[in-house]
Design an enzyme around this catalytic site. Structure first.
Site, PDB file in Angstrom:
ATOM      1  N   ASP A   1       3.781 -21.039  18.021  1.00  0.00           N
ATOM      2  CA  ASP A   1       4.887 -20.314  17.396  1.00  0.00           C
ATOM      3  C   ASP A   1       6.036 -21.239  17.005  1.00  0.00           C
ATOM      4  O   ASP A   1       6.687 -21.020  15.982  1.00  0.00           O
ATOM      5  CB  ASP A   1       5.388 -19.243  18.387  1.00  0.00           C
ATOM      6  CG  ASP A   1       6.355 -18.270  17.737  1.00  0.00           C
ATOM      7  OD1 ASP A   1       6.078 -17.833  16.601  1.00  0.00           O
ATOM      8  OD2 ASP A   1       7.390 -17.951  18.353  1.00  0.00           O
TER       9      ASP A   1
ATOM     10  N   ARG B   1       0.801  -1.232   0.000  1.00  0.00           N
ATOM     11  CA  ARG B   1       0.000   0.000   0.000  1.00  0.00           C
ATOM     12  C   ARG B   1       0.825   1.269   0.000  1.00  0.00           C
ATOM     13  O   ARG B   1       0.334   2.333  -0.330  1.00  0.00           O
ATOM     14  CB  ARG B   1      -0.919   0.002   1.226  1.00  0.00           C
ATOM     15  CG  ARG B   1      -2.115  -0.912   1.039  1.00  0.00           C
ATOM     16  CD  ARG B   1      -3.100  -0.714   2.145  1.00  0.00           C
ATOM     17  NE  ARG B   1      -2.438  -0.876   3.444  1.00  0.00           N
ATOM     18  CZ  ARG B   1      -3.019  -0.724   4.606  1.00  0.00           C
ATOM     19  NH1 ARG B   1      -4.286  -0.389   4.662  1.00  0.00           N
ATOM     20  NH2 ARG B   1      -2.365  -0.892   5.727  1.00  0.00           N
TER      21      ARG B   1
ATOM     22  N   HIS C   1       8.361 -25.707  13.612  1.00  0.00           N
ATOM     23  CA  HIS C   1       9.790 -26.014  13.630  1.00  0.00           C
ATOM     24  C   HIS C   1      10.133 -27.295  14.399  1.00  0.00           C
ATOM     25  O   HIS C   1      10.893 -28.133  13.921  1.00  0.00           O
ATOM     26  CB  HIS C   1      10.583 -24.853  14.239  1.00  0.00           C
ATOM     27  CG  HIS C   1      10.242 -23.512  13.649  1.00  0.00           C
ATOM     28  ND1 HIS C   1       9.978 -23.347  12.312  1.00  0.00           N
ATOM     29  CD2 HIS C   1      10.131 -22.277  14.190  1.00  0.00           C
ATOM     30  CE1 HIS C   1       9.705 -22.072  12.072  1.00  0.00           C
ATOM     31  NE2 HIS C   1       9.785 -21.405  13.193  1.00  0.00           N
TER      32      HIS C   1
ATOM     33  N   GLU D   1      15.842 -20.261  22.921  1.00  0.00           N
ATOM     34  CA  GLU D   1      16.127 -18.910  22.440  1.00  0.00           C
ATOM     35  C   GLU D   1      16.516 -18.048  23.629  1.00  0.00           C
ATOM     36  O   GLU D   1      15.873 -18.104  24.678  1.00  0.00           O
ATOM     37  CB  GLU D   1      14.891 -18.325  21.769  1.00  0.00           C
ATOM     38  CG  GLU D   1      14.527 -19.032  20.495  1.00  0.00           C
ATOM     39  CD  GLU D   1      13.475 -18.253  19.732  1.00  0.00           C
ATOM     40  OE1 GLU D   1      13.855 -17.432  18.892  1.00  0.00           O
ATOM     41  OE2 GLU D   1      12.286 -18.441  20.013  1.00  0.00           O
TER      42      GLU D   1
HETATM   43  C1  BG6 Z   1       9.964 -17.922  14.161  1.00  0.00           C
HETATM   44  C2  BG6 Z   1       9.215 -17.601  15.424  1.00  0.00           C
HETATM   45  O1  BG6 Z   1       9.206 -18.763  13.338  1.00  0.00           O
HETATM   46  O2  BG6 Z   1      11.185 -18.574  14.481  1.00  0.00           O
HETATM   47  C3  BG6 Z   1      10.057 -16.739  16.341  1.00  0.00           C
HETATM   48  O3  BG6 Z   1       8.008 -16.920  15.106  1.00  0.00           O
HETATM   49  C4  BG6 Z   1      11.390 -17.384  16.580  1.00  0.00           C
HETATM   50  O4  BG6 Z   1       9.391 -16.501  17.580  1.00  0.00           O
HETATM   51  C5  BG6 Z   1      12.056 -17.785  15.266  1.00  0.00           C
HETATM   52  O5  BG6 Z   1      12.213 -16.448  17.274  1.00  0.00           O
HETATM   53  C6  BG6 Z   1      13.314 -18.593  15.518  1.00  0.00           C
HETATM   54  O6  BG6 Z   1      13.991 -18.769  14.312  1.00  0.00           O
HETATM   55  P1  BG6 Z   1      15.577 -18.978  14.323  1.00  0.00           P
HETATM   56  O7  BG6 Z   1      15.905 -19.268  12.888  1.00  0.00           O
HETATM   57  O8  BG6 Z   1      16.186 -17.727  14.849  1.00  0.00           O
HETATM   58  O9  BG6 Z   1      15.824 -20.136  15.219  1.00  0.00           O
END
Ligand code: BG6
Length: 484
Positions: free
Chosen positions: A234, A43, A239, A215
Site C-alpha cells: 500500500d 454502470r 510512495h 498516518e
Molecule cells: C494511499 C494509500 O495510496 O495513500 C492509503 O492507499 C493512504 O492507505 C494514502 O492512506 C495516504 O495518502 P496521503 O496523501 O494522505 O498521505
C-alpha cells in the site's frame, strides 16, 4: 486543441472526492486548457443532469475553495455522462459515438482515466483498443492508471504488457499522488536549483536518511482491501520508494520526463537486494492492536500495518549510508518527513551539553501536513559562556505564496493534459520497485521472517523499532509535525 477527459469508473469515490474537485479548482484558476470536457462512464443509470447534481454536492463537500454555485454551473456545462459496463464491447462502441458527437469536427486530445477497480484495468484497456478508441488519427490518446499498479512483479508486468498492446509507453501515465505533492517537487528544486545543498548531499556528510510516512488514521472501512494488501504494497512499493528516489537521485540534465525518470530508476537499480538473514535484521513488521477485529479483516490476520525497512544504495554517492523507511497506520500523528541526518563534527572543542550529547545537524523536510524545511544546528546559549544549545531554522513553503497549497491531483492533471509525464511513474520504475518489495513480501511468509510485532494505537510503531535503531547507534526522529 480541445481535450476530452473520459473517466472510467465515474461513480466511484476517487472521481467524486479527488478528480472532479481538482478539475473544478483548475477551472476556477483558469488552468484547464480551453475546451476541456469531461465524460463520465460507469454502470449507474444517470443522466448528464443527475451526474452534474451529484458532483456539485460532492465537490461542495470535498473541494478546496469556498463554494461558488455559478462557477460550478459554468464548469458543469462541459461535464457529460455515458452509461456503460466495462465488460460490454457495445458500451465502448456507444462511448466512441458519443465522444465523436461531443467533439464534432475538431480533433481533440483524449485522456482515458482508469478510476475503476484495479481488477478491471486490463479489460478496460482491451475494450478501448478493440473499439478503436486509442487510434491517434484525430488527436493524441493517453491513459491514466491509478495505483495499485499490480500486486507483485508478475502482475505489474502483465498489466504493463496489456497496456503496451494498446498504448505506447509515452502515452501511459501511472499515478503516484505523492509526486504531485508540492514539497516533493520542491525537493527537486532545493537539491538542483541551489548550490549549497548538493556538495554535502552524500556519504561524506550524511550519516543516514530517514523517510517516515506516519498516518494517524487506522484502516477504517478499507479493512478487506487492506488485509489483502498490507503496508508494503500500500505504501512502500509506491510512495516511500518515490520519496527515496527523489531524495537520492543524481541531477538530470533537464527537467524532462525521460531524463528525470532515468535518474530515478538508477537509484532503484542501485539498491542492494536482501538475502538470507537480511530480512530478519533489516526489516520490522508490526500490526496495531485491534486491526484483526476490524470489519473485513480475517480473524487472526497476519497483515502488517507498520513496517520499517533498511535499504542500502550501492553507488558512489550513498555507499554505506543507510536509508531507513517506515510507515504505518494508527500511529502518533499524521506526518510525512524526510530526515537527512548529518555526521557529527570530526572533533568537538566545546563542552558536552547538560543533555549529555550533541545533536548533530539535521535537515527535516516536512512533506505534510504543513510543508516546509527545518534545519537543526548548534548555537551558543546567550549569555552563558560557551554553552551550546540546539537551534532550528524554519522555512514554511507557503510563506510568501498567495494561493492555497493545491491538492496533489491538480498538478498531476495539469501535467497530464499538457503531455508532461515527468511526475508519473514509468513501466521500468514500477517493475523495479516491485523487484525490491517482492522478496521482502516472500520472506515475510517464510521462516526467514522477522516476528510480527504489535503496537498500541497512537504509538510510533512497536518498541522493537526503537531498539533496532538504538542497536545501530541511531534513533528515529519521532517528532510530530515540526512546522504548522
Ligand atoms: C494511499 C494509500 O495510496 O495513500 C492509503 O492507499 C493512504 O492507505 C494514502 O492512506 C495516504 O495518502 P496521503 O496523501 O494522505 O498521505
Amino acid at each position: 486543441m480541445a481535450h476530452t477527459i473520459v473517466i472510467l469508473g465515474a461513480s466511484g469515490d476517487l472521481t467524486s472526492r479527488k478528480l472532479i474537485p481538482a478539475l473544478f479548482s483548475l477551472f476556477r484558476k483558469n488552468r484547464l486548457p480551453p475546451q476541456t470536457r469531461i465524460v463520465g462512464f460507469s454502470r449507474s443509470e444517470l443522466t448528464d443532469e443527475a451526474w452534474r447534481a451529484a458532483l456539485a454536492a460532492s465537490t461542495r463537500a470535498h473541494g478546496d475553495h469556498g463554494w461558488d454555485e455559478a462557477a460550478f454551473a459554468a464548469f458543469a456545462s462541459s461535464v457529460h455522462y455515458q452509461r456503460g459496463d466495462i465488460q460490454d464491447a457495445d458500451a465502448f462502441a456507444s462511448l466512441g459515438r458519443r465522444l465523436d458527437a461531443l467533439e464534432g469536427a475538431d480533433p481533440a486530445t483524449r485522456v482515458y482515466y482508469l478510476a475503476t477497480l484495479p481488477a478491471l484495468y486490463p479489460t478496460a484497456v482491451r475494450q478501448l483498443g478493440s473499439a478503436g478508441l486509442a487510434n491517434r488519427d484525430r488527436g493524441d490518446r493517453r491513459t491514466v492508471v491509478e495505483k495499485p499498479f499490480g500486486s507483485d512483479l508478475a502482475s505489474a508486468r502483465a498489466l504493463n504488457a496489456e497496456l503496451h498492446q494498446v498504448f505506447p509507453e509515452r502515452d501511459i501515465y501511472r499515478i503516484d499522488h505523492y509526486l504531485g505533492k508540492e514539497t516533493v517537487q520542491n525537493l527537486l528544486v532545493l537539491r538542483f536549483a541551489n548550490s549549497i545543498f548538493e556538495p554535502i548531499w552524500n556519504r561524506n556528510y550524511v550519516d543516514h536518511v530517514q523517510i517516515t510516512v506516519a498516518e494517524e488514521v487506522d484502516v477504517g472501512r478499507r479493512g478487506a482491501f487492506y488485509d489483502g494488501s498490507g503496508v508494503l504494497r500500500d505504501m512502500f512499493q509506491n510512495h516511500l520508494l518515490q520519496l527515496l528516489m527523489v531524495t537520492a537521485m543524481e541531477a538530470p540534465v533537464r527537467f524532462d520526463a525521460d531524463l528525470v525518470r532515468d535518474e530515478k530508476v538508477k537509484v532503484l537499480r542501485s539498491i542492494r537486494g536482501m538475502r538470507g538473514a537480511d530480512f530478519a535484521t533489516d526489516t520490522i513488521r508490526a500490526q496495531y492492536d485491534g486491526f484483526a477485529r476490524t470489519s473485513g479483516v480475517a480473524d487472526g490476520s497476519r497483515t502488517a500495518t507498520f513496517a520499517a525497512v533498511k535499504l542500502r544504495i550501492d553507488n558512489w554517492r550513498w555507499k554505506d549510508v543507510p536509508f531507513y523507511l517506515r510507515s504505518g497506520k494508527a500511529m502518533s500523528c499524521r506526518t510525512t518527513q524526510i530526515v537527512i541526518q548529518f555526521r557529527e563534527p570530526p572533533h568537538m572543542m566545546f563542552r558536552v551539553p547538560a543533555s549529555g550529547h550533541w545533536e548533530s545537524n539535521r535537515l527535516v523536510i516536512q512533506v505534510q501536513p504543513a510543508e516546509g524545511l527545518q534545519l537543526h544546528f548548534q548555537s551558543k546559549t546567550p549569555d552563558a559562556n560557551m554553552n551550546l544549545r540546539n537551534a532550528t531554522l524554519d522555512f514554511r513553503f507557503r510563506s510568501g505564496a498567495e494561493s492555497e497549497m493545491p491538492d496533489a491531483y491538480q498538478r498531476l492533471l495539469v501535467d497530464l493534459l499538457a503531455g508532461d509525464a515527468s511526475l508519473f511513474a514509468r513501466s521500468d520504475e514500477v517493475e523495479r520497485a516491485w523487484e525490491i518489495i517482492d522478496p521482502i513480501l516472500a520472506a515475510w511468509q517464510s521462516p526467514a521472517a522477522p516476528p510480527l510485532e504489535s503496537y498500541p494505537v497512537g504509538a510510533w510503531g512497536p518498541a522493537s523499532s526503537e531498539q533496532w535503531m538504538a542497536d545501530q547507534g541511531r534513533h528515529w526522529f519521532d517528532v510530530c509535525p515540526v512546522l504548522h
